[in-house]
Design an enzyme around this catalytic site. Structure first.
Site, short mmCIF file in Angstrom:
data_model
loop_
_atom_site.label_atom_id
_atom_site.label_comp_id
_atom_site.label_asym_id
_atom_site.label_seq_id
_atom_site.Cartn_x
_atom_site.Cartn_y
_atom_site.Cartn_z
N ARG A 161 0.83 -1.22 0.00
CA ARG A 161 0.00 0.00 0.00
C ARG A 161 0.86 1.26 0.00
O ARG A 161 0.54 2.26 0.66
CB ARG A 161 -0.97 0.02 1.19
CG ARG A 161 -1.92 -1.12 1.27
CD ARG A 161 -2.91 -1.15 0.09
NE ARG A 161 -3.69 -2.36 0.16
CZ ARG A 161 -3.30 -3.51 -0.37
NH1 ARG A 161 -2.17 -3.61 -1.05
NH2 ARG A 161 -4.05 -4.58 -0.26
N SER A 236 -10.54 -0.72 3.85
CA SER A 236 -9.65 -0.88 5.02
C SER A 236 -9.17 0.49 5.49
O SER A 236 -8.59 1.23 4.69
CB SER A 236 -8.43 -1.72 4.66
OG SER A 236 -8.84 -2.95 4.14
N GLU A 332 -4.31 3.73 6.55
CA GLU A 332 -4.12 3.57 5.09
C GLU A 332 -4.75 4.73 4.32
O GLU A 332 -4.24 5.16 3.28
CB GLU A 332 -4.78 2.24 4.67
CG GLU A 332 -4.64 1.94 3.20
CD GLU A 332 -5.29 0.62 2.80
OE1 GLU A 332 -5.04 -0.42 3.44
OE2 GLU A 332 -6.07 0.62 1.83
C1 LIG Z 1 -15.38 -0.53 -0.26
C2 LIG Z 1 -13.91 -0.26 -0.55
C3 LIG Z 1 -13.05 -1.31 -0.75
C4 LIG Z 1 -11.68 -1.08 -1.03
N1 LIG Z 1 -10.87 -2.15 -1.23
C5 LIG Z 1 -9.56 -1.96 -1.52
C6 LIG Z 1 -8.71 -3.07 -1.77
O1 LIG Z 1 -9.13 -4.22 -1.76
N2 LIG Z 1 -7.40 -2.82 -2.02
C7 LIG Z 1 -6.90 -1.55 -2.08
O2 LIG Z 1 -5.69 -1.42 -2.33
N3 LIG Z 1 -7.69 -0.48 -1.85
C8 LIG Z 1 -9.00 -0.63 -1.58
N4 LIG Z 1 -9.82 0.44 -1.34
C9 LIG Z 1 -9.24 1.80 -1.35
C10 LIG Z 1 -9.40 2.56 -2.68
O3 LIG Z 1 -10.38 1.97 -3.48
C11 LIG Z 1 -8.10 2.63 -3.49
O4 LIG Z 1 -7.07 3.19 -2.71
C12 LIG Z 1 -8.26 3.46 -4.77
O5 LIG Z 1 -7.11 3.26 -5.58
C13 LIG Z 1 -8.41 4.95 -4.51
O6 LIG Z 1 -8.67 5.57 -5.76
P1 LIG Z 1 -9.50 6.91 -5.88
O7 LIG Z 1 -9.54 7.24 -7.34
O8 LIG Z 1 -10.79 6.80 -5.20
O9 LIG Z 1 -8.53 7.92 -5.12
P2 LIG Z 1 -8.91 9.24 -4.27
O10 LIG Z 1 -9.50 8.81 -2.97
O11 LIG Z 1 -9.67 10.20 -5.09
O12 LIG Z 1 -7.44 9.83 -4.01
C14 LIG Z 1 -6.49 9.13 -3.25
C15 LIG Z 1 -5.25 10.03 -3.07
O13 LIG Z 1 -4.65 10.31 -4.34
C16 LIG Z 1 -4.63 11.72 -4.62
N5 LIG Z 1 -4.94 11.82 -6.06
C17 LIG Z 1 -6.15 11.72 -6.65
N6 LIG Z 1 -6.03 11.73 -8.00
C18 LIG Z 1 -4.70 11.85 -8.27
C19 LIG Z 1 -3.91 11.90 -9.45
N7 LIG Z 1 -4.46 11.83 -10.68
N8 LIG Z 1 -2.56 12.04 -9.36
C20 LIG Z 1 -1.96 12.10 -8.14
N9 LIG Z 1 -2.65 12.04 -6.97
C21 LIG Z 1 -3.99 11.90 -7.03
C22 LIG Z 1 -5.68 12.31 -3.70
O14 LIG Z 1 -5.39 13.68 -3.40
C23 LIG Z 1 -5.56 11.40 -2.48
O15 LIG Z 1 -4.48 11.77 -1.68
C24 LIG Z 1 -11.18 0.25 -1.08
C25 LIG Z 1 -12.09 1.33 -0.88
C26 LIG Z 1 -13.42 1.08 -0.63
C27 LIG Z 1 -14.35 2.23 -0.47
#
Ligand SMILES: Cc1cc2nc3c(=O)[nH]c(=O)nc-3n(C[C@H](O)[C@H](O)[C@H](O)COP(=O)(O)OP(=O)(O)OC[C@H]3O[C@@H](n4cnc5c(N)ncnc54)[C@H](O)[C@@H]3O)c2cc1C
Length: 336
Positions: A161, A236, A332
């Site tokens: 992570r 998580s 995380e």
């Molecule tokens: C129900 C659920 C289950 C999940 N299961 C998992 C799992 O199994 N495994 C896992 O690894 N994760 C899991 N996650 C966490 C999440 O889905 C991942 O971390 C995902 O990659 C986040 O992507 P996002 O586009 O929503 O990022 P965001 O939440 O929009 O952003 C995350 C971070 O990146 C920054 N950011 C956003 N866009 C950019 C960009 N283009 N360039 C640089 N920085 C940027 C933001 O400022 C923030 O700091 C889960 C989440 C949920 C809600």
């Protein structure tokens, strides 16, 4: 250009109500470059599934919505294909697109919320597969210079992570594309997780395809994890701590039933959810903030919790785990 005073509730899966002073959704690289030439101190938002918002955002919020999937290299004689994806593509939709085209490697990562561009940020992983296993390179804009730079697998320094974008290069780059190296024709399936095997067995699948594995993962996730559309959460909340074998041996004496995953002779991973559960938090509710009833690793917003209330609950949990097990859990989720 910017919209003013926008609610971010629909843009974060915790469903936290905070306001952005200024907000813009970006769907072209030219538009993004233009903004970055004027604004350097920005707040990047993609799928909002890994953020906890504890206050209104006064920086300009840039919502990344760049779309497009392109096969850039498909050598006939080889079993690999290179696919370049714009950062605003939804992750799970991309997984389904790959399965429909019979491209393998990310089927175990089905149903993870969020966008493709953010998948390398924390090297997303599930059921024995991480993004680093299929990652080829990414392109990102360096905010300070407006230059587009390329990062290969080594330069991203992926860990559990983790990547440089959560550490040394935090807030310095905007990821705009990610290129994956996937398999075609002959796939290397990873069905080592017991839950996947059980699911395939229950469906009487003897020779699974990537589609079967994806369906198994989707079924497992739907049965275990709360749907953010129904109950706000970010998956998580804490990372699973990695202990030295010495520290683990001491704990094992006191708690013989402690679950663990072997990493090496020196390192043992312990499920954070078990530690949180042992501290009595599973299913507990404090106003509208709570710990999910089936999965103690997932903090939830029952309806109108503030980001601060979720954060304070996380602090309570951290303190309790430290007192009981002498372990400092790491958060995380990105807290703002
Ligand atoms: C129900 C659920 C289950 C999940 N299961 C998992 C799992 O199994 N495994 C896992 O690894 N994760 C899991 N996650 C966490 C999440 O889905 C991942 O971390 C995902 O990659 C986040 O992507 P996002 O586009 O929503 O990022 P965001 O939440 O929009 O952003 C995350 C971070 O990146 C920054 N950011 C956003 N866009 C950019 C960009 N283009 N360039 C640089 N920085 C940027 C933001 O400022 C923030 O700091 C889960 C989440 C949920 C809600």
């Amino acid at each position: 250009m910017f919209q003013k005073n926008i609610s971010l509730k629909p843009y974060n899966t915790f469903g936290i109500e905070v306001k952005a002073d200024r907000f813009i959704s970006i769907s072209s690289l030219a538009q993004l470059m233009d903004i970055i030439s004027q604004e350097k101190d920005i707040f990047l938002l993609s799928g909002g599934s890994n953020i906890l918002l504890t206050k209104n955002i006064t920086k300009p919020v840039i919502h990344i919505n760049l779309k497009g999937i392109e096969i850039i290299e498909d050598p006939k004689e080889k079993n690999s294909v290179f696919i370049k994806v714009q950062s605003g593509e939804n992750w799970h939709e991309f997984v389904l697109w790959c399965i429909a085209n019979d491209f393998g490697g990310i089927e175990n990562l089905s149903l993870i919320p969020g966008n493709v561009g953010t998948s390398p940020m924390q090297n997303i992983g599930a059921y024995g597969v991480e993004i680093k296993d299929v990652f080829h390179e990414l392109e990102a804009i360096e905010i300070a210079t407006n230059q587009i730079k390329k990062f290969n697998k080594n330069s991203c320094n992926f860990g559990y992570r983790e990547s440089i974008f959560k550490n040394s290069e935090k807030n310095k780059y905007i990821i705009i594309t990610v290129t994956f190296k996937l398999t075609k024709n002959t796939h290397k399936l990873n069905t080592s997780y017991g839950a996947i095997q059980n699911e395939l067995h229950a469906k009487n699948v003897k020779n699974p395809t990537i589609n079967d594995v994806s369906n198994a993962v989707i079924a497992i996730r739907n049965s275990k994890l709360p749907d953010p559309k129904k109950i706000g959460n970010c998956g998580s909340f804490f990372k699973n701590p990695i202990l030295s074998s010495k520290q683990y041996a001491i704990l094992k004496q006191e708690y013989p039933e402690i679950p663990s995953y072997y990493i090496s002779d020196e390192l043992i991973k312990v499920p954070a959810g078990w530690l949180v559960e042992q501290c009595g938090f599973k299913g507990k509710r404090f106003g509208d903030a709570g710990v999910h009833k089936n999965q103690a690793l997932v903090l939830v917003n029952y309806n109108n919790a503030t980001g601060m209330e979720i954060f304070e609950l996380a602090q309570k949990i951290l303190k309790s785990v430290r007192q009981k097990f002498n372990i400092d859990l790491e958060i995380e989720v990105n807290i703002f």
